[in-house]
Design an enzyme around this catalytic site. Structure first.
Site, PDB file in Angstrom:
ATOM      1  N   LYS A  23     -10.174   7.811   9.259  1.00  0.00           N
ATOM      2  CA  LYS A  23     -11.089   7.204   8.278  1.00  0.00           C
ATOM      3  C   LYS A  23     -11.117   5.678   8.439  1.00  0.00           C
ATOM      4  O   LYS A  23     -12.184   5.070   8.447  1.00  0.00           O
ATOM      5  CB  LYS A  23     -10.607   7.607   6.876  1.00  0.00           C
ATOM      6  CG  LYS A  23     -11.404   7.056   5.723  1.00  0.00           C
ATOM      7  CD  LYS A  23     -11.215   7.906   4.476  1.00  0.00           C
ATOM      8  CE  LYS A  23      -9.909   7.634   3.752  1.00  0.00           C
ATOM      9  NZ  LYS A  23      -9.950   6.413   2.938  1.00  0.00           N
ATOM     10  N   SER A  24      -9.951   5.082   8.580  1.00  0.00           N
ATOM     11  CA  SER A  24      -9.900   3.615   8.692  1.00  0.00           C
ATOM     12  C   SER A  24     -10.634   3.141   9.949  1.00  0.00           C
ATOM     13  O   SER A  24     -11.419   2.192   9.908  1.00  0.00           O
ATOM     14  CB  SER A  24      -8.445   3.143   8.768  1.00  0.00           C
ATOM     15  OG  SER A  24      -7.802   3.366   7.540  1.00  0.00           O
ATOM     16  N   ARG A  28     -14.470   0.888  10.529  1.00  0.00           N
ATOM     17  CA  ARG A  28     -14.546  -0.317  11.367  1.00  0.00           C
ATOM     18  C   ARG A  28     -15.470  -0.088  12.559  1.00  0.00           C
ATOM     19  O   ARG A  28     -16.231  -0.978  12.947  1.00  0.00           O
ATOM     20  CB  ARG A  28     -13.139  -0.708  11.824  1.00  0.00           C
ATOM     21  CG  ARG A  28     -12.317  -1.242  10.627  1.00  0.00           C
ATOM     22  CD  ARG A  28     -10.840  -1.090  10.833  1.00  0.00           C
ATOM     23  NE  ARG A  28     -10.048  -1.748   9.813  1.00  0.00           N
ATOM     24  CZ  ARG A  28      -9.687  -1.188   8.646  1.00  0.00           C
ATOM     25  NH1 ARG A  28     -10.078   0.052   8.346  1.00  0.00           N
ATOM     26  NH2 ARG A  28      -8.962  -1.855   7.770  1.00  0.00           N
ATOM     27  N   ARG A 124     -10.799  -0.301  -9.623  1.00  0.00           N
ATOM     28  CA  ARG A 124      -9.839  -0.859  -8.648  1.00  0.00           C
ATOM     29  C   ARG A 124     -10.010  -2.379  -8.514  1.00  0.00           C
ATOM     30  O   ARG A 124     -11.125  -2.894  -8.519  1.00  0.00           O
ATOM     31  CB  ARG A 124     -10.000  -0.141  -7.300  1.00  0.00           C
ATOM     32  CG  ARG A 124      -9.617   1.337  -7.452  1.00  0.00           C
ATOM     33  CD  ARG A 124      -9.700   2.090  -6.161  1.00  0.00           C
ATOM     34  NE  ARG A 124      -8.717   1.624  -5.203  1.00  0.00           N
ATOM     35  CZ  ARG A 124      -8.651   2.051  -3.960  1.00  0.00           C
ATOM     36  NH1 ARG A 124      -9.515   2.944  -3.527  1.00  0.00           N
ATOM     37  NH2 ARG A 124      -7.729   1.586  -3.149  1.00  0.00           N
ATOM     38  N   GLN A 176      -7.158  -3.877   3.874  1.00  0.00           N
ATOM     39  CA  GLN A 176      -8.523  -4.068   3.372  1.00  0.00           C
ATOM     40  C   GLN A 176      -8.783  -5.547   3.097  1.00  0.00           C
ATOM     41  O   GLN A 176      -9.832  -6.083   3.452  1.00  0.00           O
ATOM     42  CB  GLN A 176      -8.742  -3.220   2.123  1.00  0.00           C
ATOM     43  CG  GLN A 176      -8.710  -1.720   2.438  1.00  0.00           C
ATOM     44  CD  GLN A 176      -8.831  -0.851   1.213  1.00  0.00           C
ATOM     45  OE1 GLN A 176      -8.835  -1.323   0.081  1.00  0.00           O
ATOM     46  NE2 GLN A 176      -8.923   0.453   1.431  1.00  0.00           N
ATOM     47  N   ASP A 337      -0.283   5.777   2.618  1.00  0.00           N
ATOM     48  CA  ASP A 337      -1.194   6.820   2.140  1.00  0.00           C
ATOM     49  C   ASP A 337      -0.536   8.201   2.108  1.00  0.00           C
ATOM     50  O   ASP A 337      -1.073   9.138   1.529  1.00  0.00           O
ATOM     51  CB  ASP A 337      -2.455   6.870   3.013  1.00  0.00           C
ATOM     52  CG  ASP A 337      -3.355   5.663   2.753  1.00  0.00           C
ATOM     53  OD1 ASP A 337      -3.171   4.988   1.728  1.00  0.00           O
ATOM     54  OD2 ASP A 337      -4.250   5.403   3.589  1.00  0.00           O
ATOM     55  N   ARG A 368      -1.195   6.384  -8.123  1.00  0.00           N
ATOM     56  CA  ARG A 368      -0.540   7.491  -7.403  1.00  0.00           C
ATOM     57  C   ARG A 368       0.918   7.682  -7.802  1.00  0.00           C
ATOM     58  O   ARG A 368       1.505   8.710  -7.472  1.00  0.00           O
ATOM     59  CB  ARG A 368      -0.661   7.292  -5.878  1.00  0.00           C
ATOM     60  CG  ARG A 368      -2.053   7.600  -5.394  1.00  0.00           C
ATOM     61  CD  ARG A 368      -2.183   7.603  -3.895  1.00  0.00           C
ATOM     62  NE  ARG A 368      -3.538   8.027  -3.523  1.00  0.00           N
ATOM     63  CZ  ARG A 368      -4.141   7.713  -2.394  1.00  0.00           C
ATOM     64  NH1 ARG A 368      -3.522   6.979  -1.495  1.00  0.00           N
ATOM     65  NH2 ARG A 368      -5.356   8.155  -2.144  1.00  0.00           N
ATOM     66  N   ARG A 412      -5.836  12.640  -2.013  1.00  0.00           N
ATOM     67  CA  ARG A 412      -4.486  12.839  -1.454  1.00  0.00           C
ATOM     68  C   ARG A 412      -3.561  13.557  -2.439  1.00  0.00           C
ATOM     69  O   ARG A 412      -2.624  14.238  -2.020  1.00  0.00           O
ATOM     70  CB  ARG A 412      -3.895  11.506  -1.005  1.00  0.00           C
ATOM     71  CG  ARG A 412      -4.765  10.820   0.057  1.00  0.00           C
ATOM     72  CD  ARG A 412      -3.988   9.889   0.935  1.00  0.00           C
ATOM     73  NE  ARG A 412      -4.872   8.945   1.600  1.00  0.00           N
ATOM     74  CZ  ARG A 412      -5.558   9.201   2.710  1.00  0.00           C
ATOM     75  NH1 ARG A 412      -5.469  10.378   3.294  1.00  0.00           N
ATOM     76  NH2 ARG A 412      -6.342   8.280   3.242  1.00  0.00           N
TER      77      ARG A 412
HETATM   78  C1  S3P Z   1      -7.103   1.118   4.428  1.00  0.00           C
HETATM   79  C2  S3P Z   1      -6.086   0.343   3.973  1.00  0.00           C
HETATM   80  C3  S3P Z   1      -5.116   0.766   2.949  1.00  0.00           C
HETATM   81  C4  S3P Z   1      -5.132   2.283   2.773  1.00  0.00           C
HETATM   82  C5  S3P Z   1      -6.516   2.836   2.694  1.00  0.00           C
HETATM   83  C6  S3P Z   1      -7.306   2.499   3.946  1.00  0.00           C
HETATM   84  C7  S3P Z   1      -8.022   0.560   5.449  1.00  0.00           C
HETATM   85  O1  S3P Z   1      -5.445   0.154   1.733  1.00  0.00           O
HETATM   86  O2  S3P Z   1      -4.409   2.633   1.623  1.00  0.00           O
HETATM   87  O3  S3P Z   1      -6.493   4.230   2.536  1.00  0.00           O
HETATM   88  O4  S3P Z   1      -8.752   1.330   6.090  1.00  0.00           O
HETATM   89  O5  S3P Z   1      -8.021  -0.661   5.629  1.00  0.00           O
HETATM   90  P1  S3P Z   1      -4.930  -1.342   1.372  1.00  0.00           P
HETATM   91  O6  S3P Z   1      -5.318  -2.199   2.460  1.00  0.00           O
HETATM   92  O7  S3P Z   1      -5.629  -1.709   0.117  1.00  0.00           O
HETATM   93  O8  S3P Z   1      -3.462  -1.190   1.155  1.00  0.00           O
END
Ligand code: S3P
Length: 458
Positions: A23-24, A28, A124, A176, A337, A368, A412
């Protein structure tokens, strides 16, 4: 509302499965494709709703995106200066990564935009991106909310007069936030540096490097330093990103649920191929090593476009008990995660598991720490909340009870519950599970194909 019904596992899980694309990396990949020059082809995307939100935002920003088969998109990049003003709000749904990464990109545009989300995302915190982006010259507004002094979506963004690099020393390790700042720096004058206490996932840096952008990270020259630095120095750079053909690796965060399910059912043997093994993400494998030494092994390690991948084999010993874990510091960041899943698994270990240094869990898709404790208690496991983690009193495989429990709107938590349910003495029900599609579409089918008896009911 959708729920999962899960029967206790009667036989070991077995088989080979593919997990959806990371997903991450997916977020990107599509973003950089939209900002690149010309047609990029991104394959191996998960099809999950979160990635889809980023794709939809790009479309609303004037980028043409064409489906080209399952998990495959052709994206007509218009270059760093080619985005167009959107005609409507950009709805990021449940996706924290979409809203935060896009806030960095949109702070640098010559048009106004507004980013919004669902009720979970709207709860958030966003000051963590608003502050550094404002220091760069960005003009962003959030709305006040639950915590005094913080800001929440929708985020309204107006054109900046000028943008300049900053040194952002973050007290949290957040990919993030780091990525929002690094993305904005693609348009800013001067050097941008992000310093974080521990290296958070570094997919943005790796992709920028693969695209020829002038990025430096402190772990380029081992040993990796702590705190971790990422720096973009645009002087002399043409501010162009090439089009790419990119294959997104399997998502270790999704794979973890299948590995965890197999680990809970003695004698299981499961193979997951082509899974991303970026070091900033593999804390979950180190935690499995504590839980059951030698159960997971990595095969065929290889590198694909700057990211390490490999095949994961889980062989759950037929008779061996699980051991309690200690997860804190860097390991908590590298397994962030997966902590709800690891906490769930630790309920079946013999002894006390401590998870600390994970305050960030409080501001994920749900709180969580609260949600994981509620889940564990519903299954009859004793669990204590701590400000920055939790303590689980594992009592071995025997004493679990079946549960009927809510997911707290969090994918999750839903999947961790489904895994734990395999070890319960009778059928369990996890409620509000449609959110699993944000990250792991096909979760139920994949787990079923390995032998678990799990069904969706509406
Ligand atoms: C992610 C960064 C993480 C992670 C999220 C995905 C990303 O969050 O928990 O599921 O893709 O950059 P944080 O950067 O807020 O910790």
């Amino acid at each position: 509302m959708e729920s999962f019904l899960i029967d206790p596992a009667k036989a070991p899980l077995a088989g080979e499965a593919r997990v959806p694309g990371d997903k991450s990396i997916g977020h990107r990949a599509v973003l950089f494709a939209g900002l690149g020059n010309g047609q990029s082809v991104i394959s191996g995307l998960s099809g999950g709703q979160d990635n889809q939100r980023t794709v939809e935002a790009l479309t609303a920003l004037g980028i043409e995106v064409h489906p080209a088969g399952p998990g495959r998109l052709k994206i007509e990049g218009r270059g760093l200066f080619g985005l167009r003003a959107p005609e409507r709000d950009l709805d990021c749904g449940n996706s924290g990564t979409s809203i935060r990464l896009l806030s960095g990109v949109l702070s640098a545009q010559r048009f106004s935009s507004r980013l919004c989300g669902d009720r979970y995302l709207n709860a958030r915190p966003m000051r963590r991106v608003v502050n550094p982006l404002s220091r760069m010259g960005g003009v962003l507004y959030g709305v006040p909310g639950a915590k005094e002094g913080d800001l929440y979506p929708p985020l309204s963004i107006d054109p900046a007069q000028s943008l300049h690099g900053i040194r952002h020393e973050s007290h949290i390790a957040s990919a993030q936030v780091k990525s929002a700042v690094l993305l904005c720096s693609l348009w800013a004058e001067g050097v941008t540096e992000v310093v974080e206490p521990t290296r958070s996932r570094d997919h943005t840096e790796r992709m920028l490097r693969a695209l020829g952008a002038p990025i430096f990270t402190s772990d380029d020259t081992p040993p990796p330093s702590m705190p971790a630095l990422s720096r973009l120095s645009p002087s002399g750079w043409k501010r162009e990103l090439p089009a790419v053909a990119l294959e997104v690796p399997g998502d270790l965060s999704s794979a973890a649920f299948l590995l965890g399910a197999a680990l809970l059912v003695p004698g299981s043997r499961v193979v997951l191929s082509g899974v991303g093994l970026n070091r900033s993400r593999t804390g979950v494998l180190d935690a499995f090593e504590q839980l059951c030494p030698g159960a997971v092994t990595v095969h065929e390690r290889r590198e694909v476009q700057g990211e390490e991948i490999g095949d994961l084999h889980m062989i759950a010993p037929p008779d061996q008990g699980l051991r309690p874990m200690r997860i804190d510091g860097t390991l908590s960041v590298r397994a962030l995660d997966e902590l709800p899943l690891l906490a769930a698994l630790s309920g079946l270990a013999l002894g006390e598991t401590v998870i600390a240094g994970a305050k960030e869990l409080r501001v994920k898709e749900s709180d969580r720490i609260v949600a994981t404790c509620a889940l564990l208690r519903a299954f009859g496991v004793e669990c204590e909340e701590r400000p920055d983690g939790l303590v689980v009193q594992g009592r071995g495989r025997g004493p679990l009870r079946a549960a009927r429990v809510d997911s707290f709107g969090d994918h999750r938590i839903a999947m961790a519950g489904a895994v734990l349910a395999l070890a319960a003495p009778s059928q369990s029900r996890i409620e509000d599970t449609a959110n699993v599609n944000t990250s792991f579409p096909g979760f139920v089918g994949t787990l079923y194909s390995l032998g678990a008896r799990i069904h969706i009911v509406r």
